[in-house]
Motif scaffolding. Structure first.
Motif, mmCIF file in Angstrom:
data_model
loop_
_atom_site.group_PDB
_atom_site.id
_atom_site.type_symbol
_atom_site.label_atom_id
_atom_site.label_comp_id
_atom_site.label_asym_id
_atom_site.label_seq_id
_atom_site.Cartn_x
_atom_site.Cartn_y
_atom_site.Cartn_z
ATOM 1 N N ILE A 1 -24.141 -0.620 -26.701
ATOM 2 C CA ILE A 1 -23.230 -0.077 -27.463
ATOM 3 C C ILE A 1 -24.283 1.524 -26.925
ATOM 4 C CG2 ILE A 1 -23.961 0.069 -29.910
ATOM 5 C CD1 ILE A 1 -20.457 1.111 -28.486
ATOM 6 N N ALA A 2 -25.707 1.485 -27.637
ATOM 7 C CA ALA A 2 -26.446 2.590 -27.505
ATOM 8 C C ALA A 2 -26.384 3.370 -25.940
ATOM 9 C CB ALA A 2 -27.550 2.013 -27.757
ATOM 10 N N ILE B 1 -31.142 7.142 -25.504
ATOM 11 C CA ILE B 1 -31.767 8.622 -25.145
ATOM 12 C C ILE B 1 -32.767 8.702 -26.304
ATOM 13 C CG2 ILE B 1 -32.218 11.033 -24.680
ATOM 14 C CD1 ILE B 1 -30.062 10.323 -22.932
ATOM 15 N N PRO B 2 -32.228 8.926 -27.624
ATOM 16 C CA PRO B 2 -33.316 9.265 -28.805
ATOM 17 C C PRO B 2 -33.922 7.508 -29.110
ATOM 18 C CG PRO B 2 -30.495 9.282 -29.145
ATOM 19 C CD PRO B 2 -31.162 9.190 -28.306
ATOM 20 N N ILE C 1 -38.741 4.132 -29.725
ATOM 21 C CA ILE C 1 -39.272 3.266 -29.416
ATOM 22 C C ILE C 1 -40.469 3.646 -28.507
ATOM 23 C CG2 ILE C 1 -38.971 1.598 -27.746
ATOM 24 C CD1 ILE C 1 -36.466 1.092 -28.324
ATOM 25 N N LEU C 2 -40.797 4.623 -27.978
ATOM 26 C CA LEU C 2 -41.419 5.085 -27.195
ATOM 27 C C LEU C 2 -42.940 4.845 -27.873
ATOM 28 C CD1 LEU C 2 -43.529 5.222 -24.369
ATOM 29 C CD2 LEU C 2 -41.902 7.912 -23.917
ATOM 30 N N LYS C 3 -42.519 6.399 -28.954
ATOM 31 C CA LYS C 3 -43.763 6.730 -30.126
ATOM 32 C C LYS C 3 -44.377 5.405 -31.002
ATOM 33 C CE LYS C 3 -44.642 10.770 -32.396
ATOM 34 N NZ LYS C 3 -44.504 12.511 -33.362
ATOM 35 N N MET C 4 -43.407 4.976 -31.109
ATOM 36 C CA MET C 4 -43.692 3.997 -31.949
ATOM 37 C C MET C 4 -44.295 2.728 -31.292
ATOM 38 S SD MET C 4 -40.490 2.775 -33.873
ATOM 39 C CE MET C 4 -39.705 2.116 -33.022
ATOM 40 N N ALA C 5 -44.666 2.582 -30.235
ATOM 41 C CA ALA C 5 -45.116 1.295 -28.895
ATOM 42 C C ALA C 5 -46.773 2.328 -28.874
ATOM 43 C CB ALA C 5 -44.859 1.078 -28.300
ATOM 44 N N CYS C 6 -47.023 3.863 -28.861
ATOM 45 C CA CYS C 6 -47.674 4.140 -28.369
ATOM 46 C C CYS C 6 -49.121 4.096 -29.437
ATOM 47 C CB CYS C 6 -47.502 5.738 -27.959
ATOM 48 S SG CYS C 6 -47.335 5.448 -26.182
#
Length: 679
Positions: free
Chosen positions: A453-454, A461-462, A467-472
């Motif tokens: 659904i996202a 996109i948001p 997710i990318l920032k948390m993983a980095c």
């Protein structure tokens, strides 16, 4: 009182002198030989007489006696007044504006040289516009009247400037809430001495033709200007009448059908908006041709038409299905426009008024049917409403709303599944970051429930950026703790990968987290990679030049193309779990797994087998030369704290001894020298 008059006295003296002079003339002439000598004397005497009688003597001195004791102040020399022409002009303009503002008619002027337009207060009021700020252009008129009338006004204005003739036309306001929604606008061209137009002076007034006004008012309120069918306003009002009638007559049956033109935006993009408008007109005409006289047709969206099929004769669905299929078939026929043949697809959803008692319910039913059908394999077909579709649509809508709230509240957390190298003592080399929705303290929602659904709603996109920032950030913590060679793999969706600013966003995250790009790996699906191959190659090259590794996820699921893979600067292939599940008991799956391993070796790529859960699967992959393994056999996805503990137990930098050991392995079995495959 004066004793004598000076002028009279002088005249008498002159007369006496002339008489005296005349008395001596004979004696003077007697002494001369000729009478000619007497002429000058006679003329002189005549002159004295004329002066005495005819001459006007000037007045000398003041006749009145002046007082000598009065002092008279000499006035200062008068200054020549200087005119303030700018002020005079402003006062004149103010007077002119006051005159036109108190007029019952609206007033406007157009300066041909400057292109500026003046609107009087009355004109602004008639146009139902705000008094301030007002643009000095025709944009005010353009924004307040319907498009067709604006085009007619431009033509009349252009013709008036060319011919110098007056013009007069009736226009309709867009906002027809006021009593006077139709205006009369006229203009008169002012010419200079050379016959060139310098100004247009015009007026604006209410239309006195009330009958024509009401007729036009109905047209613009209830009909679609482009296609000629009814608009959304009329459709909803008519649907309300039908629903009320059905409540009074239980036997009254009607149906609502929505028709959506598939990929209509591509027509406007590939051809032009005019072509798209013509397609809409053709579709409207075809729908009208297939409907009955009493049916209602309306355009309720940019590319969506609604049809109300009234008074269905049979108490079953056969009558409705027959009409809907006829409409669907007719609209799909090729369209001939400007010498080109266009093929369009249409999706239709139908709902009957059974078990509904309001407009909102029947519209929700048919809308959910259309949405469900466009997502399914039946895309481009006909979907009839069923109760389960409505319930599912409501659940999805609630889920979408909850996802939006969860992104803002940062309820999503990451779990990390280890990727190990079985040829190096099961040493951990990377983690894959897997998102979970921490909706409550004791409940995590699987990504299988919210990721689709996202993706559909664009919320990926948001969510993906979060997710990318948390993983980095987590990877940076591990690197700072001494695990310098660990990598974290983050999945990127097709919508994220298609963003024009994706590379800049990744750079910004790396700068904010201070993470070395070598510790980040991006995973994209095969479909994402081959969807726009040329664009994908450019993006991958940019990412690879930054030091970021790229992995193709779900490799072998049906979209791959070896010709594309050879162009991509990728580092890793991930073999999908579906091919691992039965490698030990299904020879076809085993053959496919061997083929994928061979492709990776031949292309000098790392290969990760995901979804490994048993010893037999692991042994098969080990025998075939696949060294990187991910799956429950080694570990389930771990929280950040437990992943740290796993690192403590299984992390070790690649040693020289390990590299030498790899050199001893036969190329056919392993294909590794150092960190790379040898084809």
């Amino acid at each position: 009182m004066r004793l004598f008059e000076e002028k009279v006295f002088l005249r008498l003296l002159l007369v006496l002198a002339s008489v005296f002079f005349a008395a001596f003339i004979p004696e003077i002439v007697a002494t001369k030989d000729s009478l000619l000598w007497a002429v000058p004397y006679f003329l002189a005497d005549f002159f004295l007489v004329v002066v005495a009688v005819m001459y006007r003597f000037p007045v000398i001195g003041n006749r009145k006696r002046m007082r000598e004791d009065v002092e008279i102040t000499v006035p200062a020399p008068a200054q020549t007044p200087i005119r303030d022409f700018k002020k005079d002009l402003m006062e004149r303009d103010e007077l002119f504006q006051m005159m036109v503002d108190v007029s019952s008619n609206g007033f406007w002027t157009f300066d041909v040289v400057t292109g500026k337009v003046y609107w009087s207060k009355r004109a602004i009021k008639l146009l139902q516009a705000q008094a301030s700020p007002i643009q000095d252009s025709f944009d005010l008129l353009k924004e307040r009247i319907v498009e067709s009338d604006w085009l007619r006004f431009k033509e009349e204005l252009k013709l008036a400037l060319e011919t110098g003739e007056k013009f007069h036309l009736i226009v309709s306001l867009l906002d027809n809430s006021a009593e006077a929604d139709k205006l009369v606008i006229s203009g008169h061209v002012q010419l200079n001495e050379d016959g060139h137009p310098i100004r247009i002076v015009g007026s604006l007034d209410e239309n006195s033709d009330k009958q024509a006004q009401e007729k036009q008012n109905y047209y613009y309120v209830y009909q679609d200007a482009l296609t000629g069918v009814y608009n959304r306003k009329f459709f909803l009002e008519k649907l309300k009448v039908d629903v009320d009638m059905a409540l009074q007559r239980p036997d009254y049956l009607f149906a609502v059908a929505l028709l959506d033109i598939d990929r209509f935006g591509a027509i406007n993009t590939s051809y032009s908006i005019n072509v798209g408008d013509n397609v809409l007109r053709v579709v409207a005409d075809r729908i009208k041709a297939q409907c009955r006289v009493g049916d209602t047709i309306a355009r309720i969206g940019p590319d969506v038409f609604a049809i109300v099929l009234h008074d269905i004769q049979k108490n079953d669905d056969s009558d409705v299905k027959s009409i809907v299929r006829r409409i669907h078939s007719a609209v799909k026929q090729p369209i001939q426009l400007d010498g080109r043949e266009l093929y369009i697809g249409v999706s239709m959803a139908v709902a009957l008024n059974r078990e509904v008692d309001c407009v909102e319910d029947i519209m929700a039913n048919v809308t959910s049917s259309l949405r469900e059908m466009k997502k399914s394999v039946n895309h481009g077909g006909i979907q009839f409403f069923s109760g389960g579709i409505r319930e599912k649509a409501m659940r999805l809508y609630k889920l979408e709303f909850d996802i939006r709230k969860a992104i803002q509240a940062q309820e999503f957390v990451l779990f990390y599944q280890p990727i190990v190298d079985i040829t190096d003592g099961n040493r951990i080399v990377a983690f894959e970051a897997l998102v979970r929705w921490n909706q409550s303290k004791s409940k995590f929602i699987s990504p299988a429930e919210f990721i689709p659904i996202a993706e559909e709603t664009g919320l990926i996109i948001p969510l993906g950026a979060q997710i990318l920032k948390m993983a980095c950030l987590q990877a940076k913590k591990w690197v700072d703790a001494g695990f310098t060679e660990i990598q974290v793999a983050v999945n990127f969706s097709a919508k994220q990968f298609a963003l024009d600013n994706m590379i800049d966003d990744i750079k910004q995250v790396l700068l904010e987290t201070q993470l070395n790009p070598k510790n980040l790996k991006l995973e994209i699906t095969e479909y994402t990679a081959v969807c726009e191959a040329e664009k994908t190659v450019k993006i991958m090259n940019a990412l690879s030049s930054m030091g970021i590794q790229i992995s193709i996820d779900d490799f072998g699921t049906g979209y791959s193309s070896l010709s594309y893979l050879k162009q991509f600067p990728i580092h890793t292939l991930k073999m999908d779990k579906s091919f691992i599940d039965h490698v030990t008991d299904d020879e076809e799956d085993a053959s496919f797994a061997r083929m994928v391993i061979g492709i990776a070796k031949s292309m000098n790529l790392d290969l990760i087998a995901e979804g490994v859960e048993s010893e037999s699967q692991l042994q098969f992959l080990r025998d075939e030369g696949c060294r990187l393994i991910q799956g429950f056999y080694f570990s389930k996805p771990l929280s950040a704290e437990k992943a740290r503990d796993y690192l403590q137990e299984h992390y070790a930098p690649a040693t020289t001894a390990v590299a030498e050991k790899r050199k001893e392995i036969p190329v056919i079995e392993r294909g590794y020298v150092g960190e790379s495959y040898i084809p």
